[in-house]
Design an enzyme around this catalytic site. Structure first.
Site, PDB file in Angstrom:
ATOM      1  N   ASP A 276      76.516   1.507  45.575  1.00 27.11           N
ATOM      2  CA  ASP A 276      77.296   0.289  45.389  1.00 27.11           C
ATOM      3  C   ASP A 276      78.552   0.432  46.255  1.00 27.11           C
ATOM      4  O   ASP A 276      78.773   1.476  46.859  1.00 27.11           O
ATOM      5  CB  ASP A 276      77.625   0.063  43.906  1.00 27.11           C
ATOM      6  CG  ASP A 276      78.527   1.149  43.342  1.00 27.11           C
ATOM      7  OD1 ASP A 276      78.937   2.049  44.098  1.00 27.11           O
ATOM      8  OD2 ASP A 276      78.832   1.097  42.141  1.00 27.11           O
TER       9      ASP A 276
ATOM     10  N   ASP B 129      69.408  -2.004  38.200  1.00 25.40           N
ATOM     11  CA  ASP B 129      69.955  -0.692  37.845  1.00 25.40           C
ATOM     12  C   ASP B 129      70.763  -0.881  36.575  1.00 25.40           C
ATOM     13  O   ASP B 129      71.235  -1.984  36.303  1.00 25.40           O
ATOM     14  CB  ASP B 129      70.899  -0.165  38.933  1.00 25.40           C
ATOM     15  CG  ASP B 129      72.248  -0.859  38.884  1.00 25.40           C
ATOM     16  OD1 ASP B 129      72.351  -1.987  39.395  1.00 25.40           O
ATOM     17  OD2 ASP B 129      73.199  -0.298  38.298  1.00 25.40           O
TER      18      ASP B 129
ATOM     19  N   CYS C 229      55.359  10.841  28.076  1.00 27.07           N
ATOM     20  CA  CYS C 229      56.331  11.674  28.793  1.00 27.07           C
ATOM     21  C   CYS C 229      56.269  13.114  28.278  1.00 27.07           C
ATOM     22  O   CYS C 229      55.747  13.381  27.203  1.00 27.07           O
ATOM     23  CB  CYS C 229      57.748  11.107  28.673  1.00 27.07           C
ATOM     24  SG  CYS C 229      58.671  11.630  27.220  1.00 27.07           S
TER      25      CYS C 229
ATOM     26  N   CYS D 200      54.078   7.230  23.892  1.00 23.42           N
ATOM     27  CA  CYS D 200      54.683   7.626  25.173  1.00 23.42           C
ATOM     28  C   CYS D 200      54.028   8.900  25.696  1.00 23.42           C
ATOM     29  O   CYS D 200      53.807   9.844  24.938  1.00 23.42           O
ATOM     30  CB  CYS D 200      56.179   7.847  24.971  1.00 23.42           C
ATOM     31  SG  CYS D 200      57.037   8.383  26.456  1.00 23.42           S
TER      32      CYS D 200
ATOM     33  N   HIS E  77      63.158  11.168  28.417  1.00 22.95           N
ATOM     34  CA  HIS E  77      62.341  10.162  27.715  1.00 22.95           C
ATOM     35  C   HIS E  77      62.792   8.737  28.043  1.00 22.95           C
ATOM     36  O   HIS E  77      61.962   7.881  28.358  1.00 22.95           O
ATOM     37  CB  HIS E  77      62.354  10.361  26.198  1.00 22.95           C
ATOM     38  CG  HIS E  77      61.798   9.168  25.490  1.00 22.95           C
ATOM     39  ND1 HIS E  77      60.447   8.938  25.356  1.00 22.95           N
ATOM     40  CD2 HIS E  77      62.423   8.066  24.982  1.00 22.95           C
ATOM     41  CE1 HIS E  77      60.258   7.761  24.779  1.00 22.95           C
ATOM     42  NE2 HIS E  77      61.446   7.209  24.535  1.00 22.95           N
TER      43      HIS E  77
ATOM     44  N   CYS F  50      57.763  13.599  24.620  1.00 22.01           N
ATOM     45  CA  CYS F  50      56.937  13.123  23.504  1.00 22.01           C
ATOM     46  C   CYS F  50      55.645  13.925  23.366  1.00 22.01           C
ATOM     47  O   CYS F  50      55.088  14.017  22.279  1.00 22.01           O
ATOM     48  CB  CYS F  50      56.633  11.639  23.684  1.00 22.01           C
ATOM     49  SG  CYS F  50      58.129  10.630  23.545  1.00 22.01           S
TER      50      CYS F  50
HETATM   51 ZN   LIG Z   1      58.603   9.927  25.722  1.00 18.86          ZN
END
Ligand SMILES: [Zn+2]
Length: 398
Positions: free
Chosen positions: A91, A300, A340, A338, A369, A343
């Site tokens: 930015d 963003d 990820c 999830c 996460h 998780c």
């Molecule tokens: Zn997760």
């Protein structure tokens, strides 16, 4: 070659495609994690790569104060300094300077401000902001604008919008004259620099020189306060100046969410359909999904990373405040839907324990996460645009 958008599928106003940058292709619509000080707090670059992050946002204001643009430039630019070979957007510093309400003074020339760190005096102008962003060397840099405060009288919003338009012209003029100075595109020094660090045992480092002619792109920013007519005028006159992409700025400044939505949707109608559209500083998972479906290509927000550090986690079942005692003996995954690495491996009880004990790992895992959740939300929207069927409820229902 600079930056351009390759649209590959559309659905209603939404589009999916690729943003082509000097540091790789970015699947759009995209959510850009915020790495304020050349770091996404708590998450290393290799983890960001594993999460599938293709573009990061960094803040000129913060890097300008620490470690200073000259240091980053001498280290070969932001990509090389932080060892990140994918795309970066910076930015202009305008928004942060704007936030220093009691520490800044705006004139036609630019903004004098005091550092939030040590009170030292600094000055940013359109030219200075361009010089700083060329030195940092992000793939996409932003025009220096004045973010109109909320609420603002119409006359005040108009004066502010006019100032931003005059500054946009100055930004473009300075950029056109100096764009060859970006650290990774200096053809004449490329050979020397590469030779200087040749080492058989050293892995290839990020931020290598790009082919001659490879350039940063400067995006314009539409302002106009909360007035749709002024927004239209700002869009049209910014497009007249001519940029390879356009951002919608001046939102998330304290206005009601409904108003944000009205302004975004009405402004989108005035932006070119074949160029990138970037909505700055927005929002929740539902909001980024909605705006992507409305034709925004880039967004963003500090929300997923900042909330993570405060123990607030976004899941397919809604928000989870992991500090709550109810999770103390909860063996379930944070979000059963999830995939990820957090998780897949840890229980809510363990995450709650880490957070309550103020363990550094809590910040890391929570951020991983939340970023995964935001990125997955965008993947779902992209699939929805490309395949033409309703989005999976799991990622969008909050
Ligand atoms: Zn997760």
């Amino acid at each position: 070659m600079s930056v351009h958008l390759q649209i590959e599928a559309t659905r209603g106003a939404a589009r999916a495609g690729k943003l082509i940058t000097p540091h790789g292709e970015v699947e759009t619509p995209v959510f850009m994690p915020v790495g304020t000080l050349a770091s996404v707090k708590g998450v290393s670059q290799d983890l960001l790569e594993e999460l599938g992050v293709e573009i990061l946002l960094s803040n000129t204001y913060h890097l300008f104060l620490r470690p200073g643009v000259e240091t980053v430039r001498r280290m070969g630019g932001l990509h090389r300094f932080m060892s990140w070979d994918r795309a970066i957007l910076t930015d202009s510093g305008g928004f942060q300077v704007f936030s220093l309400t009691d520490l800044r003074k705006v004139t036609e020339e630019g903004v004098a401000f005091r550092s939030h760190l040590d009170g030292s005096s600094h000055f940013l102008s359109p030219e200075k902001a361009m010089e700083a962003q060329i030195g940092l060397g992000a793939d996409i840099i932003m025009a220096f604008d004045e973010c109109t405060e909320y609420p603002a009288e119409l006359a005040r919003a108009r004066a502010s919008t006019e100032l931003t338009l005059r500054w946009a012209e100055r930004c473009k003029n300075y950029f056109e004259e100096h764009k060859s100075e970006v650290p990774w595109a200096r053809a004449e020094s490329a050979e020397v620099r590469t030779a200087g660090r040749t080492n058989a045992s050293a892995p290839t480092r990020a931020g290598e020189m790009r082919p001659p002619g490879t350039r940063q792109a400067l995006f314009g920013i539409v302002q106009g306060g909360m007035d749709t007519e002024l927004r239209r005028e700002s869009a049209e006159r910014t497009i007249d100046i001519g940029f390879p992409g356009y951002a919608i700025g001046g939102l998330s400044v304290g206005e009601p969410r409904e108003l944000t939505r009205d302004i975004v949707l009405s402004t989108l109608e005035h932006l070119p359909s074949d160029q990138p559209r970037y909505l700055m500083g927005v929002g929740t998972p539902e909001e980024i999904a909605e705006y992507a479906r409305s034709g925004v290509d880039m967004m963003d927000c500090v929300l997923p990373t900042r909330a993570a550090r405060h123990g607030l986690l976004f899941t397919s079942e809604g928000k989870v405040s992991i500090k709550q005692a109810r999770y103390a003996q909860d063996e379930n995954a944070l979000d059963p839907a999830c995939d990820c690495r957090v998780c897949q491996r840890y229980s809510r009880a363990y995450l709650r324990h880490l957070y309550s004990s103020n363990e550094l790992l809590a910040q890391v895992l929570n951020t991983v996460h939340n970023l995964h959740f935001y990125l997955a939300t965008m993947r779902t929207v992209r699939a929805w645009i490309r395949a033409g069927h309703a989005p999976a409820a799991s990622a969008l229902q909050m």
